[in-house]
Design a protein around this motif. Structure first.
Motif, PDB file in Angstrom:
ATOM      1  N   HIS A   1      -0.303 -18.740 -45.240  1.00 16.67           N
ATOM      2  CA  HIS A   1      -1.121 -18.651 -44.914  1.00 16.67           C
ATOM      3  C   HIS A   1      -0.971 -19.839 -44.978  1.00 16.67           C
ATOM      4  N   GLY A   2      -0.191 -21.020 -46.212  1.00 16.73           N
ATOM      5  CA  GLY A   2      -0.730 -22.392 -46.743  1.00 16.73           C
ATOM      6  C   GLY A   2       0.471 -23.334 -45.532  1.00 16.73           C
ATOM      7  N   GLN A   3       1.354 -22.456 -45.204  1.00 13.59           N
ATOM      8  CA  GLN A   3       2.027 -23.175 -44.330  1.00 13.59           C
ATOM      9  C   GLN A   3       1.805 -23.172 -43.115  1.00 13.59           C
ATOM     10  N   LEU A   4       1.265 -21.927 -42.877  1.00 14.57           N
ATOM     11  CA  LEU A   4       0.518 -22.313 -41.556  1.00 14.57           C
ATOM     12  C   LEU A   4      -0.518 -23.456 -40.883  1.00 14.57           C
ATOM     13  N   TYR A   5      -0.837 -23.503 -42.238  1.00 11.37           N
ATOM     14  CA  TYR A   5      -2.815 -24.445 -42.489  1.00 11.37           C
ATOM     15  C   TYR A   5      -1.848 -25.969 -42.024  1.00 11.37           C
ATOM     16  N   ARG A   6      -0.322 -26.074 -42.976  1.00  9.63           N
ATOM     17  CA  ARG A   6      -0.237 -27.342 -42.491  1.00  9.63           C
ATOM     18  C   ARG A   6       0.703 -28.005 -41.697  1.00  9.63           C
ATOM     19  N   CYS A   7       0.959 -26.649 -40.770  1.00  9.19           N
ATOM     20  CA  CYS A   7       1.761 -27.352 -39.468  1.00  9.19           C
ATOM     21  C   CYS A   7      -0.069 -27.515 -38.662  1.00  9.19           C
ATOM     22  N   LEU A   8      -1.218 -26.344 -38.816  1.00 11.42           N
ATOM     23  CA  LEU A   8      -2.838 -26.669 -38.181  1.00 11.42           C
ATOM     24  C   LEU A   8      -2.557 -28.430 -38.711  1.00 11.42           C
ATOM     25  N   GLY A   9      -2.895 -29.122 -39.691  1.00 10.15           N
ATOM     26  CA  GLY A   9      -2.089 -29.844 -40.118  1.00 10.15           C
ATOM     27  C   GLY A   9      -2.129 -30.703 -39.150  1.00 10.15           C
ATOM     28  N   ALA A  10      -0.801 -30.798 -39.526  1.00  8.66           N
ATOM     29  CA  ALA A  10      -0.177 -31.605 -38.597  1.00  8.66           C
ATOM     30  C   ALA A  10      -0.581 -32.126 -37.980  1.00  8.66           C
ATOM     31  N   LEU A  11      -0.233 -31.384 -36.369  1.00 11.02           N
ATOM     32  CA  LEU A  11      -1.103 -31.019 -34.752  1.00 11.02           C
ATOM     33  C   LEU A  11      -2.898 -32.047 -34.865  1.00 11.02           C
ATOM     34  N   HIS A  12      -3.434 -31.825 -35.757  1.00  5.77           N
ATOM     35  CA  HIS A  12      -4.196 -32.341 -35.994  1.00  5.77           C
ATOM     36  C   HIS A  12      -4.385 -33.575 -36.518  1.00  5.77           C
ATOM     37  N   HIS A  13      -3.787 -33.707 -37.286  1.00  6.46           N
ATOM     38  CA  HIS A  13      -3.338 -35.756 -37.599  1.00  6.46           C
ATOM     39  C   HIS A  13      -2.697 -35.998 -36.446  1.00  6.46           C
ATOM     40  N   ARG A  14      -2.051 -35.988 -35.716  1.00  2.63           N
ATOM     41  CA  ARG A  14      -1.331 -36.333 -34.134  1.00  2.63           C
ATOM     42  C   ARG A  14      -2.035 -36.618 -33.812  1.00  2.63           C
ATOM     43  N   GLY A  15      -3.213 -36.349 -33.734  1.00  2.00           N
ATOM     44  CA  GLY A  15      -4.051 -35.668 -32.659  1.00  2.00           C
ATOM     45  C   GLY A  15      -3.039 -34.875 -30.960  1.00  2.00           C
ATOM     46  N   GLU A  16      -2.497 -34.108 -31.560  1.00  8.28           N
ATOM     47  CA  GLU A  16      -1.662 -33.338 -30.417  1.00  8.28           C
ATOM     48  C   GLU A  16      -3.059 -32.102 -30.019  1.00  8.28           C
ATOM     49  N   PRO A  17      -3.188 -30.936 -28.701  1.00  4.37           N
ATOM     50  CA  PRO A  17      -3.519 -30.134 -28.999  1.00  4.37           C
ATOM     51  C   PRO A  17      -3.113 -28.724 -29.884  1.00  4.37           C
ATOM     52  N   ILE A  18      -3.484 -28.438 -30.340  1.00  7.68           N
ATOM     53  CA  ILE A  18      -3.493 -27.049 -30.995  1.00  7.68           C
ATOM     54  C   ILE A  18      -3.532 -25.597 -29.882  1.00  7.68           C
ATOM     55  N   ASP A  19      -2.250 -24.419 -29.975  1.00 12.46           N
ATOM     56  CA  ASP A  19      -2.484 -23.271 -29.278  1.00 12.46           C
ATOM     57  C   ASP A  19      -1.433 -22.714 -29.766  1.00 12.46           C
ATOM     58  N   ARG A  20      -0.873 -21.218 -29.640  1.00 10.20           N
ATOM     59  CA  ARG A  20      -0.150 -20.398 -29.965  1.00 10.20           C
ATOM     60  C   ARG A  20       1.442 -21.138 -29.635  1.00 10.20           C
ATOM     61  N   ILE A  21       1.527 -22.014 -28.713  1.00 15.49           N
ATOM     62  CA  ILE A  21       2.797 -22.381 -28.896  1.00 15.49           C
ATOM     63  C   ILE A  21       3.402 -23.896 -29.579  1.00 15.49           C
ATOM     64  N   THR A  22       2.305 -24.343 -29.354  1.00 13.19           N
ATOM     65  CA  THR A  22       2.369 -25.910 -30.320  1.00 13.19           C
ATOM     66  C   THR A  22       2.352 -25.572 -31.823  1.00 13.19           C
ATOM     67  N   LEU A  23       1.991 -24.598 -32.360  1.00  9.46           N
ATOM     68  CA  LEU A  23       1.770 -24.460 -33.632  1.00  9.46           C
ATOM     69  C   LEU A  23       3.006 -23.363 -33.774  1.00  9.46           C
ATOM     70  N   LEU A  24       3.206 -22.310 -32.412  1.00  4.49           N
ATOM     71  CA  LEU A  24       5.062 -22.057 -32.832  1.00  4.49           C
ATOM     72  C   LEU A  24       5.769 -23.137 -33.235  1.00  4.49           C
ATOM     73  N   TRP A  25       5.947 -23.727 -32.080  1.00  2.00           N
ATOM     74  CA  TRP A  25       6.719 -25.013 -32.329  1.00  2.00           C
ATOM     75  C   TRP A  25       6.454 -25.434 -33.936  1.00  2.00           C
ATOM     76  N   GLU A  26       5.785 -26.252 -33.852  1.00  3.06           N
ATOM     77  CA  GLU A  26       5.613 -26.829 -35.703  1.00  3.06           C
ATOM     78  C   GLU A  26       6.184 -26.589 -36.527  1.00  3.06           C
ATOM     79  N   ALA A  27       6.070 -25.330 -36.754  1.00  3.22           N
ATOM     80  CA  ALA A  27       7.036 -24.170 -37.914  1.00  3.22           C
ATOM     81  C   ALA A  27       8.384 -24.104 -37.498  1.00  3.22           C
ATOM     82  N   GLN A  28       8.883 -23.845 -36.343  1.00  7.09           N
ATOM     83  CA  GLN A  28      10.627 -23.936 -36.184  1.00  7.09           C
ATOM     84  C   GLN A  28      10.177 -25.194 -36.678  1.00  7.09           C
TER      85      GLN A  28
END
Length: 391
Positions: free
Chosen positions: A218-245
């Motif tokens: 859960h902490g790693q997923l929150y890290r991914c969400l925070g990175a997407l939010h920091h860069r101002g990129e959209p957040i959805d299932r695909i972008t979150l999966l890509w960031e985790a990869q």
């Protein structure tokens, strides 16, 4: 053989032989002794000295110095007789070594006191985790900080946090089993809300950190969400999966595709701020419990010098201070000022009281001929050369 017991016996014996030794033990308190009978005897000897007992000025130590000490101590402890007092006298090799014996007693007291307070600290953290609170853990954190500051002043060391040379092998303090399911559920709900409503990140990003999550995934997923939010990129299932990869979480098994799918398919309704506060509350109690276990492990290491023990214990409390500050931010409470452990050292050197404590403990007077038993003249006090303090 118990070295601490022998040190306590030798110290009491030295004062029974030479009442003047009490003038070199002002930094030692009765509760620093482990045995209740020794606590009572040392308190009685100090009281006799404060009352101006004739033995303090007599050329020959009278037998009344021993008998009066036994009578006074007998008011507070059972079973004490003059026979035991004379046994203590026999156990003292050199009365002039009383400051060194006192240092040994104080060292044992420091380890014992920190161990006891760490146990209470851990119990308070566990109780708070069960009750969904943090006040008890934070209170005992302040108590332990104050205790460490007082012990540092008595030992003659600076109360500042210092990390151990090698990290300790301490298992993480998991929340009680009855609460582990609720904690994981709150974390999943929070991640689902953030994935469904990315703007909700603004409510928690200022004070919630990946390390606050009990489940590392859960902490790693929150890290991914925070990175997407920091860069101002959209957040959805695909972008979150890509960031985790991209971060390697899928490759090393930190996060599985099923976990990510469960988060994105979860119900995304709810207050991110409220759920974040639940995660933070769990983080406070979990961090407090871990700090308490680290401090207890340090205190139970008898080979660790008291100065190092105090500094390492303060360092262990530092991780809780960071979580505590963010908890206060999340709840809009001003962070209380940390308890004052000891006055700051002046720029031109350490405080005189600290120097005096270190010198008194670590520089015994030159060895003189053995003092006579009660009824004969005590050995006159001699000047002690200066020495360095212990850390």
């Amino acid at each position: 053989m118990n070295p601490l017991l022998h040190a306590e016996q030798a110290l009491i014996g030295s004062v029974l032989l030479d009442p003047g030794q009490l003038s070199h033990l002002g930094w030692l308190a009765p509760d620093h002794f482990d045995r209740p009978v020794h606590q009572a005897l040392f308190a009685a000897l100090r009281k006799l000295r404060a009352d101006g007992h004739p033995a303090l000025t007599a050329k020959v130590v009278p037998l009344s110095w021993v008998t009066d000490a036994v009578d006074e101590a007998g008011l507070h402890v059972r079973g004490l007789t003059a026979v035991y007092a004379h046994a203590l006298i026999q156990s003292c090799p050199r009365p002039a070594h009383a400051p060194v014996y006192g240092r040994m007693v104080l060292e044992g007291a420091i380890h014992r006191s920190i161990t006891q307070h760490a146990i209470r600290f851990h119990q308070a953290a566990r109780a708070d985790a069960l009750q969904g609170q943090v006040e008890g853990a934070l209170h005992y954190s302040d108590v332990l900080t104050g205790v460490l500051g007082d012990l540092a002043q008595r030992w003659g060391t600076e109360p500042r946090p210092v990390a151990p040379a090698a990290p300790l092998a301490i298992a993480s303090a998991d929340p009680p089993l009855v609460q582990a399911g609720r904690v994981a559920e709150d974390e999943r709900f929070l991640l689902a809300v953030l994935a469904e409503r990315p703007r909700a990140m603004d409510e928690v990003v200022g004070w919630l950190r990946p390390g606050d999550f009990a489940d590392p995934a859960h902490g790693q997923l929150y890290r991914c969400l925070g990175a997407l939010h920091h860069r101002g990129e959209p957040i959805d299932r695909i972008t979150l999966l890509w960031e985790a990869q991209r971060r390697g979480f899928l490759a090393d098994g930190s996060v599985s595709g099923d976990q990510l799918t469960a988060i994105c398919d979860g119900v995304g309704s709810g207050s991110a701020e409220w759920l974040g506060e639940q995660v933070m509350r769990s983080s406070v109690t979990r961090t407090a419990a871990t700090s308490a276990r680290v401090i207890r492990t340090l205190a139970e290491n008898e080979a660790l010098a008291p100065g190092h023990l105090i500094k390492h214990a303060l360092h262990a409390l530092g991780s809780l201070d960071d979580v505590r500050t963010r908890w206060q931010t999340a709840n809009d409470h001003p962070a209380p000022s940390p308890p004052t452990a000891a006055p700051a050292p002046p720029l031109n050197g350490p405080p005189p009281t600290r120097v005096h404590a270190a010198l008194a403990r670590s520089a015994p007077r030159p060895v003189s001929p053995p003092s006579a038993r009660p009824g004969s003249a005590p050995t006159p006090a001699a000047a002690r050369p200066p020495s360095r303090g212990h850390s």
